[in-house]
Design an enzyme around this catalytic site. Structure first.
Site, PDB file in Angstrom:
ATOM      1  N   ALA A 233      45.588 -20.503   8.373  1.00 24.96           N
ATOM      2  CA  ALA A 233      44.818 -19.255   8.341  1.00 24.96           C
ATOM      3  C   ALA A 233      45.725 -18.049   8.108  1.00 24.96           C
ATOM      4  CB  ALA A 233      44.025 -19.100   9.637  1.00 24.96           C
ATOM      5  N   GLU A 263      56.529 -13.551   5.960  1.00 25.21           N
ATOM      6  CA  GLU A 263      56.517 -14.238   4.668  1.00 25.21           C
ATOM      7  C   GLU A 263      57.074 -13.310   3.590  1.00 25.21           C
ATOM      8  OE1 GLU A 263      52.622 -15.751   3.788  1.00 25.21           O
ATOM      9  OE2 GLU A 263      52.551 -17.032   5.569  1.00 25.21           O
ATOM     10  N   HIS A 281      52.340 -21.246   2.057  1.00 23.43           N
ATOM     11  CA  HIS A 281      51.070 -20.531   1.899  1.00 23.43           C
ATOM     12  C   HIS A 281      50.296 -21.053   0.684  1.00 23.43           C
ATOM     13  CE1 HIS A 281      49.127 -16.530   3.305  1.00 23.43           C
ATOM     14  NE2 HIS A 281      48.200 -17.349   2.845  1.00 23.43           N
TER      15      HIS A 281
END
Length: 531
Positions: A233, A263, A281
C-alpha cells in the site's frame, strides 16, 4: 480557445490521442518530470497537467501556474503533489483509483505466496548452483487466517481472491459496515482482534495521520507468533525498525514489502534479512494497469476542461458529466447567491447557513456548498473558486451548516443562503426556471423575481409613492439603461426593495445622486460573473 494540457511524465500514445480527439491542445514533454526548473518556466501556459510519479508538484511550482485548473495523476498515490497548495490555488487534483486496483491486489497475493514459500531466496539459491531442498520449508495459505487492514477498492479484491484460496478472511476497516462485510463474506473485527488472530496481515489503506505507523512496534508485538506481514500500500504504515527487530527475534516469520518509508529505497534496515521479500514499488506495474490509468486520467481531465465534470477529485466533490449538465444552472445559482450576500456584507462573517428545498435537496450538496462558499468569498479574493473557497473559509473560522427539506412552496426547488455576522443575518433565496436561468426569488424575506445579470443595482427604501419614478429618472439622467427591474415589499407602507439589471456598471455619479435624494436607505451596486 481550446484548453491546453501538458503531459510531463510518460503516458501512452492512446491517452495523448484522447486529448487530441476531444479538441484539447496537448504537449507531450515527459522529460520535464525530472527537470523542475524547466517545468516551472512553462507551467503558466497550461490549463491542465497530466503526471505520473516522477513530476513533483510543489507549492513553489504552483505559484507560477496562473492558468492551471486541473492536475491529473495517472495512478492512486499523490504523495508527489502538494494537495493543500492545489486547493489554495484553486486547482482540482484528480487521481485514478480504479485503474490499477486489480494489479495491486494481485501483487499483494503474489507477495503473500512468495513469503509463504520463500520463493525469492529459493530461486537465488538454485541459480547459485545449490540444491537446498530441505532449507526452504514453507507454509500453505489454505485454511490460514488473513487479516486485511483496509477493505476498500484494493482490499476488497484481496479479500475475494483470498477466499478463493480457501483462507479465512478477517478485516479491520472503520468505514466497513456490517452489511458490506457480510456481502463480502469476511468477518469484521477490531484491529487488536486482527493482530491477535491473523497468520498473514496485508495492508490496503492510504497514508494519513490516522494510519501512519498503524503497525507500530506496540501493535507488531501484539501479533500472533509466526505471522507474516505484506505491505503493497504505502511506506510509513509499518514501523520498519520494529519489524526488523521482530523478524530477527523470530516473532514475525516473514515480511513482503513493495513500499518503503523512504523511496527510492537504496538502503533499508529490512534489506538482506532472511525471508524478507522486497520489490521496488511494483504494485501498479503491469502493462494493463499502466494503460488503464493513462486512458482514465485523459478522459477525466478532458471531461472537466470541456464539460465541467469532476471525477475522482481529491479536493472537490465529484460530479459526473450527466450531473454537470443537470446541476450546471444550480451550481451557478449557488455561486450567485453566495456572491449576493458576500457583496452585501461588510462585517466579518461568522457562519454560512444553506437551505436546500425540494429537488435541490437530492442533488450533490457538497458541490453546491462549494459554489456558495466561492460566491461569498469572492469579495475577499476575486480569484477564489470552488476548490480554494472552502480552504479560505476554514482558515477564517467560518462555520458552514446545511438544512434539507421537502418542497415547501410554489417552486420545485430552491436554495437559500444566510450569512451570520456579529451584527445581523442576511438571507437571499433563488431558483432555476425551466429555461435554466437562475433567479433571485427572495431577499430579506421579501419575495421578488429578478433575473441575474453581470451588473445589478440593489436598493432599499420605505414603501411610499414616487420612489420608482425617481429611481428611473436619476438612472436615465446618468445614462444608465435598465435591462430588467423588479421590486417587492414586506407590507404596504413598510420596507421595500428594488433590484435592477443594468446594461453597464453603475457610475459613481449615479450612486451619489440616488443617495443624495434621502429616499433610499441603501444603494448597492452588485457585480456577478455571468458568462
Amino acid at each position: 480557445m481550446a484548453p491546453k494540457v501538458l503531459i510531463s511524465d510518460k503516458l501512452s500514445n492512446a491517452a495523448i490521442q484522447i486529448f487530441k480527439d476531444r479538441g484539447i491542445e496537448v504537449d507531450f514533454r515527459p522529460e520535464l518530470g525530472k527537470d523542475k526548473e524547466a517545468l516551472a518556466e512553462i507551467i503558466g501556459n497550461y490549463d491542465g497537467l497530466a503526471i505520473r510519479s516522477a513530476t513533483k508538484v510543489t507549492a513553489k511550482l504552483l505559484e507560477g501556474a496562473k492558468n492551471l485548473k486541473v492536475i491529473g495523476r495517472a495512478g492512486i498515490g499523490v504523495d508527489n503533489v502538494d494537495k493543500d497548495a492545489c486547493s489554495q490555488h484553486g486547482i482540482i487534483l484528480m487521481n485514478t483509483p480504479f485503474g490499477n486496483r486489480i494489479t495491486t491486489a494481485e501483487h499483494a497475493i503474489a507477495m503473500m505466496f512468495a513469503v509463504a514459500r520463500q520463493i525469492p531466496e529459493a530461486s537465488a539459491s538454485t541459480h547459485a548452483g545449490k540444491w537446498e531442498k530441505s532449507k526452504f520449508m514453507g507454509v500453505e495459505l489454505t485454511a490460514k487466517t488473513l487479516g486485511v487492514i483496509g477493505a476498500g477498492n484494493i482490499g476488497s479484491i484481496v479479500c475475494d481472491r483470498a477466499k478463493g484460496l480457501k483462507m479465512k478472511v478477517i478485516a479491520f476497516d472503520p468505514f466497513l459496515s456490517q452489511d458490506a462485510a457480510d456481502k463480502m463474506g469476511v468477518e469484521k473485527v477490531e484491529l487488536d482482534e486482527l493482530l491477535k488472530r491473523a497468520d498473514f496481515i496485508t495492508l490496503h489503506v492510504p497514508l494519513t495521520d490516522a494510519t501512519r505507523n498503524i503497525l507500530s512496534r506496540e501493535n507488531l508485538e501484539k501479533t500472533k507468533k509466526g505471522v507474516r506481514i505484506v505491505n503493497c500500500a504505502r511506506g510509513g504504515l509499518v514501523d520498519e525498525e520494529a519489524l526488523a527487530d521482530l523478524l530477527k527475534s523470530g516473532h514475525i516469520a516473514g515480511a513482503a514489502l513493495d513500499v518503503f518509508a523512504v523511496e527510492p529505497a537504496t538502503e533499508n534496515v529490512l534489506f538482506n534479512l532472511p525471508n524478507v521479500v522486497c520489490t521496488p514499488h511494483l504494485g501498479a506495474s503491469t502493462t494493463e494497469a499502466q494503460e488503464n490509468v493513462a486512458l482514465q486520467v485523459a478522459e477525466q481531465m478532458s471531461n472537466y476542461l470541456l464539460d465541467g465534470a469532476v471525477e475522482n477529485a481529491l479536493n472537490l466533490p465529484s460530479m459526473t458529466a450527466e450531473e454537470a449538465k443537470v446541476m450546471g444552472p444550480w451550481v451557478k445559482l449557488a455561486e450567485y447567491l453566495g456572491s449576493f450576500v458576500g457583496q452585501m456584507t461588510d462585517e466579518p462573517i461568522k457562519a454560512i447557513n444553506i437551505t436546500y428545498d425540494g429537488i435541490t435537496s437530492k442533488m450533490n450538496l457538497k458541490a453546491l456548498e462549494c459554489a456558495v462558499i466561492a460566491g461569498v468569498m469572492k469579495k475577499v479574493n476575486p480569484d477564489v473558486n470552488m476548490v480554494s473557497a472552502p480552504v479560505i473559509a476554514k482558515d477564517r473560522g467560518i462555520q458552514i451548516s446545511k438544512t434539507t427539506q421537502d418542497k415547501s412552496g410554489v417552486f420545485d426547488g430552491y436554495i437559500k443562503v444566510t450569512v451570520v455576522t456579529d451584527k445581523r443575518e442576511r438571507a437571499v433565496a433563488g431558483t432555476c426556471f425551466a429555461d435554466g436561468k437562475p433567479r433571485f426569488i427572495q431577499i430579506k424575506g421579501i419575495n421578488v423575481d429578478a433575473e441575474v445579470g453581470p451588473h445589478m443595482l440593489y436598493t432599499t427604501n420605505k414603501d411610499v409613492p414616487g420612489i420608482i419614478g425617481k429611481l428611473g429618472t436619476l438612472l436615465g439622467e446618468n445614462k444608465v439603461n435598465l435591462a430588467n427591474f423588479t421590486l417587492g415589499r414586506a407590507a404596504q407602507g413598510g420596507e421595500a426593495i428594488a433590484i435592477a439589471y443594468l446594461d453597464a456598471p453603475l457610475p459613481e455619479a449615479a450612486k451619489t445622486a440616488l443617495e443624495a435624494t434621502g429616499l433610499f436607505h441603501q444603494v448597492k451596486p452588485l457585480e456577478f460573473a455571468v458568462a
